[in-house]
Design an enzyme around this catalytic site. Sequence first.
Site, mmCIF file in Angstrom:
data_model
loop_
_atom_site.group_PDB
_atom_site.id
_atom_site.type_symbol
_atom_site.label_atom_id
_atom_site.label_comp_id
_atom_site.label_asym_id
_atom_site.label_seq_id
_atom_site.Cartn_x
_atom_site.Cartn_y
_atom_site.Cartn_z
ATOM 1 N N ASN A 150 0.806 -1.231 0.000
ATOM 2 C CA ASN A 150 0.000 0.000 0.000
ATOM 3 C C ASN A 150 0.839 1.281 0.000
ATOM 4 O OD1 ASN A 150 0.730 -0.674 2.644
ATOM 5 N ND2 ASN A 150 -0.935 0.526 3.483
ATOM 6 N N GLU A 248 3.388 -5.448 12.382
ATOM 7 C CA GLU A 248 2.453 -4.328 12.209
ATOM 8 C C GLU A 248 1.367 -4.803 11.261
ATOM 9 O OE1 GLU A 248 4.515 -0.741 11.179
ATOM 10 O OE2 GLU A 248 5.474 -0.692 13.130
ATOM 11 N N GLU A 460 7.543 0.148 16.438
ATOM 12 C CA GLU A 460 8.675 0.668 15.692
ATOM 13 C C GLU A 460 8.611 2.184 15.807
ATOM 14 O OE1 GLU A 460 8.778 -1.297 11.839
ATOM 15 O OE2 GLU A 460 9.290 -3.185 12.793
HETATM 16 P P1 NDP Z 1 0.037 -9.475 3.133
HETATM 17 O O1 NDP Z 1 0.027 -9.952 4.520
HETATM 18 O O2 NDP Z 1 -0.668 -10.269 2.104
HETATM 19 O O3 NDP Z 1 1.517 -9.326 2.606
HETATM 20 C C1 NDP Z 1 2.507 -8.544 3.243
HETATM 21 C C2 NDP Z 1 3.867 -9.049 2.838
HETATM 22 O O4 NDP Z 1 4.049 -10.364 3.341
HETATM 23 C C3 NDP Z 1 4.046 -9.152 1.333
HETATM 24 O O5 NDP Z 1 5.379 -8.831 1.015
HETATM 25 C C4 NDP Z 1 3.743 -10.612 1.085
HETATM 26 O O6 NDP Z 1 4.291 -11.079 -0.097
HETATM 27 C C5 NDP Z 1 4.398 -11.236 2.304
HETATM 28 N N1 NDP Z 1 3.953 -12.587 2.628
HETATM 29 C C6 NDP Z 1 2.788 -13.195 2.323
HETATM 30 N N2 NDP Z 1 2.788 -14.476 2.789
HETATM 31 C C7 NDP Z 1 3.971 -14.673 3.412
HETATM 32 C C8 NDP Z 1 4.580 -15.774 4.093
HETATM 33 N N3 NDP Z 1 3.976 -16.959 4.211
HETATM 34 N N4 NDP Z 1 5.803 -15.604 4.612
HETATM 35 C C9 NDP Z 1 6.435 -14.430 4.515
HETATM 36 N N5 NDP Z 1 5.943 -13.353 3.857
HETATM 37 C C10 NDP Z 1 4.713 -13.464 3.324
HETATM 38 O O7 NDP Z 1 -0.495 -7.982 3.180
HETATM 39 P P2 NDP Z 1 -0.762 -7.031 1.953
HETATM 40 O O8 NDP Z 1 0.465 -6.884 1.120
HETATM 41 O O9 NDP Z 1 -2.029 -7.483 1.307
HETATM 42 O O10 NDP Z 1 -0.963 -5.634 2.686
HETATM 43 C C11 NDP Z 1 -2.167 -5.223 3.201
HETATM 44 C C12 NDP Z 1 -2.230 -5.457 4.696
HETATM 45 O O11 NDP Z 1 -1.163 -4.801 5.348
HETATM 46 C C13 NDP Z 1 -3.493 -4.902 5.297
HETATM 47 O O12 NDP Z 1 -4.044 -5.823 6.196
HETATM 48 C C14 NDP Z 1 -3.000 -3.682 6.070
HETATM 49 O O13 NDP Z 1 -3.802 -3.322 7.142
HETATM 50 C C15 NDP Z 1 -1.646 -4.124 6.493
HETATM 51 N N6 NDP Z 1 -0.819 -2.956 6.810
HETATM 52 C C16 NDP Z 1 -0.478 -2.702 8.123
HETATM 53 C C17 NDP Z 1 0.245 -1.580 8.457
HETATM 54 C C18 NDP Z 1 0.645 -1.306 9.874
HETATM 55 O O14 NDP Z 1 1.555 -0.519 10.071
HETATM 56 N N7 NDP Z 1 0.041 -1.909 10.874
HETATM 57 C C19 NDP Z 1 0.647 -0.608 7.436
HETATM 58 C C20 NDP Z 1 0.262 -0.971 6.113
HETATM 59 C C21 NDP Z 1 -0.448 -2.111 5.821
HETATM 60 P P3 NDP Z 1 3.464 -10.990 -1.509
HETATM 61 O O15 NDP Z 1 2.584 -9.807 -1.470
HETATM 62 O O16 NDP Z 1 4.527 -10.825 -2.479
HETATM 63 O O17 NDP Z 1 2.721 -12.277 -1.631
#
Ligand code: NDP
Length: 479
Positions: A150, A248, A460
Site C-alpha cells: 500500500n 504491524e 517501531e
Molecule cells: P500481506 O500480509 O498479504 O503481505 C505482506 C507481505 O508479506 C508481502 O510482502 C507478502 O508477499 C508477504 N507474505 C505473504 N505471505 C507470506 C509468508 N507466508 N511468509 C512471509 N511473507 C509473506 O499484506 P498485503 O500486502 O495485502 O498488505 C495489506 C495489509 O497490510 C493490510 O491488512 C494492512 O492493514 C496491512 N498494513 C499494516 C500496516 C501497519 O503498520 N500496521 C501498514 C500498512 C499495511 P506478496 O505480497 O509478495 O505475496
Amino acid sequence: MNIKNYINGQYENPINKEWIDNYCPANGEVYGKIPNSSKADVENAYNAAQSAFPSWSQTTFEARSRILIKISELLEANLQRFAEAESKDNGKPISLAKTVDIPRAASNFRFFGNAITQFASESHESVGHNAMNYTLRQPIGVVGCISPWNLPLYLFTWKIAPAIAAGNCLVAKPSEVTPMTAYLLGEICNEAGLPKGVLNIVHGLGTTTGQAIIEHPDIKAISFTGGTITGAHIAKVAAPMFKKLSLELGGKNPNIIFADCDYNDMLETTVRSSFSNQGQICLCGSRIFVETSIYKKFKKDFVEKVKKLKVGHPSDESTNIGALVSKTHLEKVLNYIEIAKNENGIILCGGEQVIVKDFENGYYLEPTVIEVSNDECRINQEEVFGPVVTIMPFNNEDEVLQMANKVKYGLSATLWTNDLKRTMRMSSQIQAGIIWVNTWMMRDLRTPFGGVKASGIGREGGFEALRFFTEAKNVCIKF
Ligand code: NDP
C-alpha cells in the site's frame, strides 16, 4: 522491464529463471516481470548479508549516519523518477507519491541516520555492592524485513533504515505486487556508498520467497508489516526458532466525531482519512461514528464532498482517487460492498466500479460511503482496505467507546472534540496503539508506532525501532 534481485550490491536474475508478471493497476496491463525467487536466492542473499555483517556492525555511527543521510538526499534528488515509478506500480495518484510516499521514504533514512548518533544505553550503579552494570545495545546480525503493497517504499524503508542504522545486515522483500521502487533503491544505495551485502533485496511471492526468509534458521529477527492472517502465520513459524518479531498488522480504525469539534477542519480531514491512497492505508478511519446532534448535517456535507472526489488515471495531477492495487483486491472490495448491501447497509454514494476513458481495464472504484445501523455487521468489523467507509450515529461517550473497542483490531483511532476532559478519558480508554485528536496521520518519527490486539505486537519508530533491531546485553563489573 525486468526487475532483478539486489544481492551483494549487484543486480541478479533469479536462479530458477522463473518470473512473475507485474501489472500496472491504471490500465490492467502487464508492464514487466519480477523474479519468482526461490530458497536458493534467499540463501545467496543471506550469505551476502552474513559476510557483510562483521565489518558493518563495527562501522562507526558517524560513517553509518553519513551513508543513510546520503541515501535520503539521493532519494530527494530522484523524487520525480521514484514518484512516477510508485504511482505506476501501485495505482496511487502521482500527487500523493510526490508529496507523501517518496518524501517520507527519504525522511526515514534521514531520521534514522540522525537517530543512531543519539541512541544511548543505560548504566546502573549497584550502590552498596561495589558494582556497576551497563547495557550494551548490539546489532542482532542478519534480519529479515517484509513489507506490503500500500505504501511500498515508505513502509519498506521504515524497516530498512533503522535496521541498517543499528548495524544489522538485511534480507528484505517488498510486496510482489509493488516491487518497482524497492528495485530502484538498490542503485541509490550503491551510489551512496552502502557497502555491498548490507542490504539485499529479494523479490517474489510471499508464500515462497517470504516463507524462505521467515523460516531461515539464521535470520534472527523479522520485522513484518502486512495482513493479520499473514502475521499470525509468521508468528507460528518464527516462535519455535525464538526469532525476535515485530508485527504491524491490519486495522479497522474508528473516527469518532463529537458535536463540539471544529467542524470544517474535521470534515476536510475526514475525507482524507477515509479515502487517501484509495483507502488503502492501515491507519484510515474506516468506521465513522458521529454524535447524533450533528449526524444529519455531517451525512449531507460529507457525501457531498466525497461525490466531488475525482477518480482518474494516477498520472493526472488532478486525480484524487487512483486505481486500486490489483484486480484481486478490487474484487475483494466490491464483494464487501455486496456484503454490506445484504446486511441492510445503505449506500449513500459510490459502490460502483469506474470505467476511466482510455484505461478501461484499470482497477477503479468510486469512493463509497455506507450508512449502517448495527456496528457489529461484517462491513463494520472486517478490514476492507479500500475506498469504503461506514457511518453511524451515537448518543453518548460510553456508547461510542464501546463500539470503538468492539473489534478485533486496535491500530489507531481519531477523535474530534474540543473537550479536554473527554479527550483525556477517551484517549486512555480506546484500545489502539495510536490516537489522533483533531488531526489524522500527523507523524513524528520519534513516536512509538504499532498496534494492539490483532493489529500486531511490538513498536517501531524512534528509539523503539533501534531497540527492536538491537539486543540488550548487561555487563556487571564488581570493583
Ligand atoms: P500481506 O500480509 O498479504 O503481505 C505482506 C507481505 O508479506 C508481502 O510482502 C507478502 O508477499 C508477504 N507474505 C505473504 N505471505 C507470506 C509468508 N507466508 N511468509 C512471509 N511473507 C509473506 O499484506 P498485503 O500486502 O495485502 O498488505 C495489506 C495489509 O497490510 C493490510 O491488512 C494492512 O492493514 C496491512 N498494513 C499494516 C500496516 C501497519 O503498520 N500496521 C501498514 C500498512 C499495511 P506478496 O505480497 O509478495 O505475496
